[in-house]
Design an enzyme around this catalytic site. Structure first.
Site, mmCIF file in Angstrom:
data_model
loop_
_atom_site.group_PDB
_atom_site.id
_atom_site.type_symbol
_atom_site.label_atom_id
_atom_site.label_comp_id
_atom_site.label_asym_id
_atom_site.label_seq_id
_atom_site.Cartn_x
_atom_site.Cartn_y
_atom_site.Cartn_z
ATOM 1 N N TYR A 111 46.421 43.988 41.632
ATOM 2 C CA TYR A 111 45.966 43.803 40.248
ATOM 3 C C TYR A 111 47.160 43.963 39.292
ATOM 4 O O TYR A 111 47.370 43.151 38.385
ATOM 5 C CB TYR A 111 44.878 44.824 39.931
ATOM 6 C CG TYR A 111 44.173 44.612 38.608
ATOM 7 C CD1 TYR A 111 43.183 43.643 38.473
ATOM 8 C CD2 TYR A 111 44.479 45.393 37.490
ATOM 9 C CE1 TYR A 111 42.528 43.456 37.271
ATOM 10 C CE2 TYR A 111 43.823 45.208 36.283
ATOM 11 C CZ TYR A 111 42.844 44.243 36.182
ATOM 12 O OH TYR A 111 42.196 44.051 34.985
ATOM 13 N N SER B 242 46.022 42.840 30.687
ATOM 14 C CA SER B 242 45.479 44.176 30.992
ATOM 15 C C SER B 242 46.471 45.222 30.501
ATOM 16 O O SER B 242 47.640 44.906 30.224
ATOM 17 C CB SER B 242 45.312 44.278 32.514
ATOM 18 O OG SER B 242 45.159 45.611 32.935
HETATM 19 P P1 NAP Z 1 33.662 41.633 35.434
HETATM 20 O O1 NAP Z 1 32.438 42.008 34.698
HETATM 21 O O2 NAP Z 1 33.840 42.059 36.851
HETATM 22 O O3 NAP Z 1 33.851 40.055 35.309
HETATM 23 C C1 NAP Z 1 34.775 39.337 36.071
HETATM 24 C C2 NAP Z 1 34.397 37.886 36.021
HETATM 25 O O4 NAP Z 1 35.264 37.137 36.895
HETATM 26 C C3 NAP Z 1 32.965 37.651 36.526
HETATM 27 O O5 NAP Z 1 32.411 36.599 35.807
HETATM 28 C C4 NAP Z 1 33.215 37.271 37.960
HETATM 29 O O6 NAP Z 1 32.167 36.570 38.559
HETATM 30 C C5 NAP Z 1 34.436 36.381 37.778
HETATM 31 N N1 NAP Z 1 35.066 36.109 39.046
HETATM 32 C C6 NAP Z 1 35.735 36.978 39.837
HETATM 33 N N2 NAP Z 1 36.139 36.342 40.948
HETATM 34 C C7 NAP Z 1 35.713 35.056 40.856
HETATM 35 C C8 NAP Z 1 35.810 33.917 41.694
HETATM 36 N N3 NAP Z 1 36.429 33.961 42.889
HETATM 37 N N4 NAP Z 1 35.277 32.760 41.264
HETATM 38 C C9 NAP Z 1 34.614 32.697 40.096
HETATM 39 N N5 NAP Z 1 34.491 33.735 39.253
HETATM 40 C C10 NAP Z 1 35.028 34.897 39.644
HETATM 41 O O7 NAP Z 1 34.930 42.202 34.709
HETATM 42 P P2 NAP Z 1 35.483 42.049 33.232
HETATM 43 O O8 NAP Z 1 35.912 43.394 32.831
HETATM 44 O O9 NAP Z 1 34.557 41.284 32.359
HETATM 45 O O10 NAP Z 1 36.791 41.215 33.533
HETATM 46 C C11 NAP Z 1 37.170 40.054 32.807
HETATM 47 C C12 NAP Z 1 38.682 39.994 32.734
HETATM 48 O O11 NAP Z 1 39.140 41.086 31.951
HETATM 49 C C13 NAP Z 1 39.382 40.132 34.086
HETATM 50 O O12 NAP Z 1 40.499 39.285 34.132
HETATM 51 C C14 NAP Z 1 39.797 41.590 34.102
HETATM 52 O O13 NAP Z 1 40.892 41.812 34.947
HETATM 53 C C15 NAP Z 1 40.152 41.779 32.646
HETATM 54 N N6 NAP Z 1 40.220 43.165 32.175
HETATM 55 C C16 NAP Z 1 39.111 43.952 32.154
HETATM 56 C C17 NAP Z 1 39.234 45.249 31.662
HETATM 57 C C18 NAP Z 1 38.058 46.184 31.570
HETATM 58 O O14 NAP Z 1 38.249 47.343 31.181
HETATM 59 N N7 NAP Z 1 36.848 45.783 31.869
HETATM 60 C C19 NAP Z 1 40.456 45.720 31.221
HETATM 61 C C20 NAP Z 1 41.573 44.881 31.277
HETATM 62 C C21 NAP Z 1 41.431 43.601 31.746
HETATM 63 P P3 NAP Z 1 30.966 37.394 39.299
HETATM 64 O O15 NAP Z 1 30.181 38.083 38.227
HETATM 65 O O16 NAP Z 1 30.212 36.310 40.013
HETATM 66 O O17 NAP Z 1 31.624 38.367 40.231
#
Ligand code: NAP
Length: 254
Positions: A159, A146
């Site tokens: 986080y 991140s």
């Molecule tokens: P997201 O749409 O909220 O997706 C998160 C994923 O993690 C979903 O598939 C969620 O499942 C899964 N998850 C969370 N807790 C879980 C658990 N206990 N067991 C199984 N699955 C779980 O967010 P995203 O942005 O795609 O995030 C993906 C990664 O990118 C994360 O590590 C996040 O920190 C990182 N990231 C995102 C951004 C951004 O701007 N979006 C920036 C930097 C880093 P559910 O759908 O069932 O909740």
């Protein structure tokens, strides 16, 4: 002159956590388009991702897991290998964010993010690396970091701790496992349109401030991560170890 290294993932199997939505879905589909079969790990329905993967002509195996339960990581990798025969690529993507002032941040919000974002990814990496070493072949492990692997953030204590931690663990594992032909790297996404950032995008002022600071002038889309993921998953990155690759529209350069 030798040929440039291949970006093809033909014949490879990638395990992607949080494959049902957001960045995990974008990465799973990009890896499939490059030739990999996908083991999609999630606690919610993966039908949309499966559709994208099969449309690319690849196999999709769906595995249910609650990734807060880090003690089940080894069992999960065993199930993935039972189902798909092997794991060549691990994408530690699943993650959660909890927002609150540090003055009143709860232990529950601390533990939840540390478990999903740091502890489980470590033990998944350990289980996958053990399978690679036992099979006598290398592989690729990609953690999703991140901007808060580099910056402090605000109201995101657990986080920030987890994402700073995953950057350190990425370097540590790269040092230990390069000798086995296992590349461990991370991708650090900037600000992407997913469920993780719904609250930020809904806040008019925060949305405006964030956009004004991104040189590319827009939020990232899950498909914007595909190229970096395919690169780090393929032979093209065989000499790349322990890097944290920002894909951030220029955010860190400001
Ligand atoms: P997201 O749409 O909220 O997706 C998160 C994923 O993690 C979903 O598939 C969620 O499942 C899964 N998850 C969370 N807790 C879980 C658990 N206990 N067991 C199984 N699955 C779980 O967010 P995203 O942005 O795609 O995030 C993906 C990664 O990118 C994360 O590590 C996040 O920190 C990182 N990231 C995102 C951004 C951004 O701007 N979006 C920036 C930097 C880093 P559910 O759908 O069932 O909740």
């Amino acid at each position: 002159m030798s040929q440039p290294a291949s970006f093809s993932l033909a014949g490879k199997v990638a395990l992607v956590t949080g494959a049902n939505t957001g960045l995990g879905q974008g990465i799973a589909i990009a890896l499939a388009q490059a030739g990999a079969d996908i083991v999609g790990v999630a606690r919610s329905s993966t039908v949309d991702t499966e559709r994208g993967v099969t449309a690319a002509g690849r196999k999709f195996h769906s595995l249910y897991a609650d990734l807060e339960r880090s003690h089940e990581a080894h069992q999960l990798v065993a199930r993935a290998i039972d189902s798909a025969g092997r794991v060549d690529i691990l994408i530690n993507n699943a993650g959660i964010i909890r927002r609150n002032d540090a003055l009143v941040f709860t232990e529950q919000d601390w533990d939840a993010a540390l478990n999903v974002n740091l502890k489980t990814p470590f033990f998944l990496a350990q289980a996958v690396a053990q399978s690679m070493v036992n099979a006598g072949r290398g592989g690729k492990i990609i953690n999703i970091a991140s901007m808060l692997s580099f910056q402090g953030g605000i109201r995101t204590a657990s986080y920030t701790a987890s994402k700073s931690g995953i950057a350190g663990v990425t370097r540590l594992l790269a040092n230990e496992w390069a000798a086995y032909g296992i590349n461990v790297n991370a991708i650090a996404p900037g600000y992407f349109e997913t469920n993780n950032t719904t609250a930020l995008r809904a806040d008019e002022q925060r949305n405006k401030d964030i956009l004004a600071r991104i040189p590319a002038g827009r939020w990232g889309k899950p498909s914007d991560l595909g190229g970096a993921a395919v690169f780090l998953a393929s032979a093209a990155s065989d000499y790349v170890h322990g890097t944290i690759l920002p894909v951030d529209g220029g955010w860190l350069s400001r």
